[in-house]
Motif scaffolding. Structure first.
Motif, PDB file in Angstrom:
ATOM      1  N   VAL A   1      85.731 -18.294 -47.951  1.00 46.82           N
ATOM      2  CA  VAL A   1      86.988 -17.877 -48.576  1.00 46.82           C
ATOM      3  C   VAL A   1      86.946 -18.143 -50.075  1.00 46.82           C
ATOM      4  N   VAL A   2      86.410 -19.285 -50.489  1.00 49.68           N
ATOM      5  CA  VAL A   2      86.294 -19.601 -51.920  1.00 49.68           C
ATOM      6  C   VAL A   2      85.421 -18.567 -52.622  1.00 49.68           C
ATOM      7  N   LEU A   3      84.280 -18.216 -52.024  1.00 51.64           N
ATOM      8  CA  LEU A   3      83.397 -17.214 -52.608  1.00 51.64           C
ATOM      9  C   LEU A   3      84.080 -15.852 -52.710  1.00 51.64           C
ATOM     10  N   ALA A   4      84.787 -15.476 -51.645  1.00 54.31           N
ATOM     11  CA  ALA A   4      85.446 -14.170 -51.626  1.00 54.31           C
ATOM     12  C   ALA A   4      86.575 -14.090 -52.641  1.00 54.31           C
ATOM     13  N   LYS A   5      87.298 -15.185 -52.837  1.00 54.58           N
ATOM     14  CA  LYS A   5      88.374 -15.187 -53.829  1.00 54.58           C
ATOM     15  C   LYS A   5      87.817 -15.113 -55.252  1.00 54.58           C
ATOM     16  N   ALA A   6      86.635 -15.670 -55.441  1.00 55.83           N
ATOM     17  CA  ALA A   6      86.023 -15.634 -56.776  1.00 55.83           C
ATOM     18  C   ALA A   6      85.505 -14.244 -57.119  1.00 55.83           C
ATOM     19  N   LYS A   7      85.181 -13.457 -56.089  1.00 58.06           N
ATOM     20  CA  LYS A   7      84.655 -12.107 -56.310  1.00 58.06           C
ATOM     21  C   LYS A   7      85.390 -11.118 -55.404  1.00 58.06           C
ATOM     22  N   PRO A   8      86.630 -10.770 -55.735  1.00 60.15           N
ATOM     23  CA  PRO A   8      87.405  -9.857 -54.880  1.00 60.15           C
ATOM     24  C   PRO A   8      86.683  -8.526 -54.686  1.00 60.15           C
ATOM     25  N   GLY A   9      86.610  -8.066 -53.442  1.00 62.82           N
ATOM     26  CA  GLY A   9      85.972  -6.785 -53.158  1.00 62.82           C
ATOM     27  C   GLY A   9      84.455  -6.825 -53.158  1.00 62.82           C
ATOM     28  N   HIS A  10      83.883  -8.019 -53.347  1.00 64.60           N
ATOM     29  CA  HIS A  10      82.417  -8.135 -53.411  1.00 64.60           C
ATOM     30  C   HIS A  10      81.809  -8.252 -52.010  1.00 64.60           C
ATOM     31  N   PHE A  11      82.508  -8.980 -51.117  1.00 66.18           N
ATOM     32  CA  PHE A  11      81.983  -9.205 -49.768  1.00 66.18           C
ATOM     33  C   PHE A  11      82.490  -8.128 -48.809  1.00 66.18           C
ATOM     34  N   SER A  12      81.650  -7.818 -47.832  1.00 69.45           N
ATOM     35  CA  SER A  12      81.988  -6.765 -46.865  1.00 69.45           C
ATOM     36  C   SER A  12      81.974  -7.301 -45.445  1.00 69.45           C
ATOM     37  N   TYR A  13      82.700  -6.612 -44.573  1.00 68.12           N
ATOM     38  CA  TYR A  13      82.620  -6.909 -43.138  1.00 68.12           C
ATOM     39  C   TYR A  13      82.529  -5.598 -42.373  1.00 68.12           C
ATOM     40  N   GLY A  14      81.706  -5.597 -41.355  1.00 63.63           N
ATOM     41  CA  GLY A  14      81.542  -4.402 -40.538  1.00 63.63           C
ATOM     42  C   GLY A  14      82.346  -4.474 -39.260  1.00 63.63           C
ATOM     43  N   SER A  15      82.541  -3.334 -38.639  1.00 66.54           N
ATOM     44  CA  SER A  15      83.242  -3.268 -37.351  1.00 66.54           C
ATOM     45  C   SER A  15      82.733  -2.061 -36.575  1.00 66.54           C
ATOM     46  N   PRO A  16      83.026  -1.992 -35.260  1.00 65.79           N
ATOM     47  CA  PRO A  16      82.611  -0.817 -34.476  1.00 65.79           C
ATOM     48  C   PRO A  16      83.407   0.444 -34.786  1.00 65.79           C
TER      49      PRO A  16
ATOM     50  N   LEU B   1      75.807  -4.664 -36.344  1.00 64.54           N
ATOM     51  CA  LEU B   1      74.976  -5.857 -36.189  1.00 64.54           C
ATOM     52  C   LEU B   1      73.614  -5.666 -36.851  1.00 64.54           C
ATOM     53  N   THR B   2      73.045  -4.486 -36.701  1.00 69.67           N
ATOM     54  CA  THR B   2      71.748  -4.194 -37.330  1.00 69.67           C
ATOM     55  C   THR B   2      71.835  -4.326 -38.843  1.00 69.67           C
ATOM     56  N   ASP B   3      72.892  -3.763 -39.425  1.00 68.57           N
ATOM     57  CA  ASP B   3      73.053  -3.833 -40.884  1.00 68.57           C
ATOM     58  C   ASP B   3      73.406  -5.239 -41.348  1.00 68.57           C
ATOM     59  N   LEU B   4      74.104  -5.998 -40.514  1.00 69.47           N
ATOM     60  CA  LEU B   4      74.387  -7.393 -40.863  1.00 69.47           C
ATOM     61  C   LEU B   4      73.083  -8.181 -40.974  1.00 69.47           C
ATOM     62  N   MET B   5      72.216  -8.039 -39.991  1.00 69.81           N
ATOM     63  CA  MET B   5      70.943  -8.755 -40.014  1.00 69.81           C
ATOM     64  C   MET B   5      70.048  -8.261 -41.146  1.00 69.81           C
ATOM     65  N   GLY B   6      70.207  -6.993 -41.496  1.00 65.18           N
ATOM     66  CA  GLY B   6      69.398  -6.421 -42.575  1.00 65.18           C
ATOM     67  C   GLY B   6      69.942  -6.675 -43.964  1.00 65.18           C
ATOM     68  N   GLY B   7      71.130  -7.261 -44.056  1.00 65.27           N
ATOM     69  CA  GLY B   7      71.711  -7.588 -45.357  1.00 65.27           C
ATOM     70  C   GLY B   7      72.532  -6.485 -45.985  1.00 65.27           C
ATOM     71  N   GLN B   8      72.751  -5.365 -45.257  1.00 58.00           N
ATOM     72  CA  GLN B   8      73.557  -4.275 -45.826  1.00 58.00           C
ATOM     73  C   GLN B   8      75.052  -4.605 -45.824  1.00 58.00           C
ATOM     74  N   ILE B   9      75.485  -5.435 -44.892  1.00 57.13           N
ATOM     75  CA  ILE B   9      76.852  -5.952 -44.918  1.00 57.13           C
ATOM     76  C   ILE B   9      76.768  -7.481 -44.827  1.00 57.13           C
ATOM     77  N   ASP B  10      77.839  -8.149 -45.212  1.00 60.40           N
ATOM     78  CA  ASP B  10      77.813  -9.608 -45.306  1.00 60.40           C
ATOM     79  C   ASP B  10      78.286 -10.320 -44.047  1.00 60.40           C
ATOM     80  N   THR B  11      79.335  -9.797 -43.435  1.00 57.25           N
ATOM     81  CA  THR B  11      79.940 -10.473 -42.294  1.00 57.25           C
ATOM     82  C   THR B  11      80.430  -9.455 -41.275  1.00 57.25           C
ATOM     83  N   MET B  12      80.831  -9.939 -40.107  1.00 62.11           N
ATOM     84  CA  MET B  12      81.534  -9.112 -39.130  1.00 62.11           C
ATOM     85  C   MET B  12      82.184 -10.022 -38.099  1.00 62.11           C
ATOM     86  N   PHE B  13      83.250  -9.524 -37.491  1.00 51.65           N
ATOM     87  CA  PHE B  13      83.847 -10.177 -36.330  1.00 51.65           C
ATOM     88  C   PHE B  13      83.259  -9.482 -35.104  1.00 51.65           C
ATOM     89  N   GLY B  14      82.496 -10.228 -34.310  1.00 46.37           N
ATOM     90  CA  GLY B  14      81.789  -9.610 -33.193  1.00 46.37           C
ATOM     91  C   GLY B  14      82.169 -10.177 -31.845  1.00 46.37           C
TER      92      GLY B  14
END
Length: 334
Positions: A154-169, A202-215
């Motif tokens: 949360v601290v990192l995300a607040k320091a860089k708004p819109g920088h972190f991504s999350y994926g979903s189905p 999940l594939t892109d999360l492991m590959g670094g294309q997205i940062d996080t996801m709720f799985g």
């Protein structure tokens, strides 16, 4: 011709006798139906393709119910529109207890808020029978995200708004809306990347294309165990027995946060309460089976089992919660 008062009174009395007789016959018929149910095959409609967790649950429970009742229990897959095609089919089915729905968070809670032209009413068109299982989601990240816990993320995300991504189905899924809830609860701004299913995310999360996801547990646990991704938090009120070292979002500084993926049985509205009670009793007895407990517990599911009234109250609360999230976030379906 003017009727005498005595004659009019007699007619009125006959009318009331007919009404009460009809009501008595109706109640008697419903009681008899409950006592003889089931007397023919039962269909469980799964609103997703074969092979998924909902399909697996329906088939396993259906097998045991068929043994108990001595009647075939047929699973019918009617996929489409996030589960709403199958749900609509059951909502419009004959309310005799022989066509049931294995409903989920999306089809029987989130859809009420997400689809303004939904062809059924999630609260009025179904008779809840029992919640079968629930499961929290897991917030996971890849190794590129330098956060050892949720607060650091949360601290990192607040320091860089819109920088972190999350994926979903996909847009409108429980994973997407849990992400929206997370942003609202923490005050951070992340970029949502929708996929067509969890596998791509999940594939892109492991590959670094997205940062996080709720799985889902079933989806992410093998990769967590392999050390390819890291779990930061679970979305239930309590820690999960399969990840006892991972804290909840609520205990990580955001009290009250809870998002569950759940599945349960529904019948069309108007189904006899005797039939609903019988279905609920037998389904809950099936859930107490050691085989069912072990099979689904080992896959990350929390075995539930509750009464129709408890399930109804739960769904009402879920609809209110997700309606608020959709409204405040502006989330849209695909």
């Amino acid at each position: 011709m003017k009727l005498s008062s005595a004659y009019a009174h007699a007619l009125s009395r006959c009318a009331w006798i007919l009404v009460f007789s009809a009501l008595f016959l109706c109640v008697t018929a419903m009681t008899v139906q409950g006592q003889t149910f089931p007397s023919k095959p039962i269909r469980i409609v799964v609103p997703f393709p074969p092979g998924g967790s909902t399909d697996l649950l329906a088939r396993r429970i259906g097998e045991r119910l068929a043994t108990v009742w001595g009647q075939p229990v047929i699973v019918e897959n009617r996929a489409g529109a996030g589960g709403t095609v199958g749900a609509d089919y059951v909502a419009k089915a004959n309310p005799d207890g022989y066509t049931l729905l294995m409903g989920v968070t999306g089809s029987n809670a989130i859809s009420a808020a997400l689809y303004p032209k939904l062809p059924y009413n999630v609260l009025k068109d179904f008779s809840p029978i029992s919640m079968v299982v629930s499961s929290p989601l897991v917030l996971v990240k890849n190794g590129n995200v330098k956060a050892g816990n949720l607060k650091e993320l949360v601290v990192l995300a607040k320091a860089k708004p819109g920088h972190f991504s999350y994926g979903s189905p996909g847009n409108g899924t429980s994973m997407h809306l849990t992400g929206e809830m997370f942003e609202l609860s923490t005050g951070i701004a992340m970029v949502h990347i929708p996929y067509r299913g969890s596998a791509g995310a999940l594939t892109d999360l492991m590959g670094g294309q997205i940062d996080t996801m709720f799985g889902d547990f079933l989806v992410v646990m093998p990769q967590i165990q392999a050390g390819k991704i890291q779990a930061l938090a679970v979305t239930s009120k309590k820690r999960h027995p399969m990840l006892p070292e991972v804290p909840t979002v609520s205990a990580s500084g955001f009290p009250g946060f809870e998002a569950l993926s759940w599945q349960g049985f529904f019948a069309p509205a108007g189904t006899s309460q005797d039939v609903i009670a019988k279905l609920s009793t037998e389904i809950n007895n099936t859930l107490k089976s050691p085989e069912i407990q072990e099979y689904f517990g080992s896959r990350g599911f929390i075995i539930e089992g509750n009464s129709p009234s408890e399930f109804k109250s739960f769904i009402e609360a879920e609809v209110l919660k997700w309606t608020r999230i959709v409204k405040e976030s502006g989330a849209k379906p695909d």
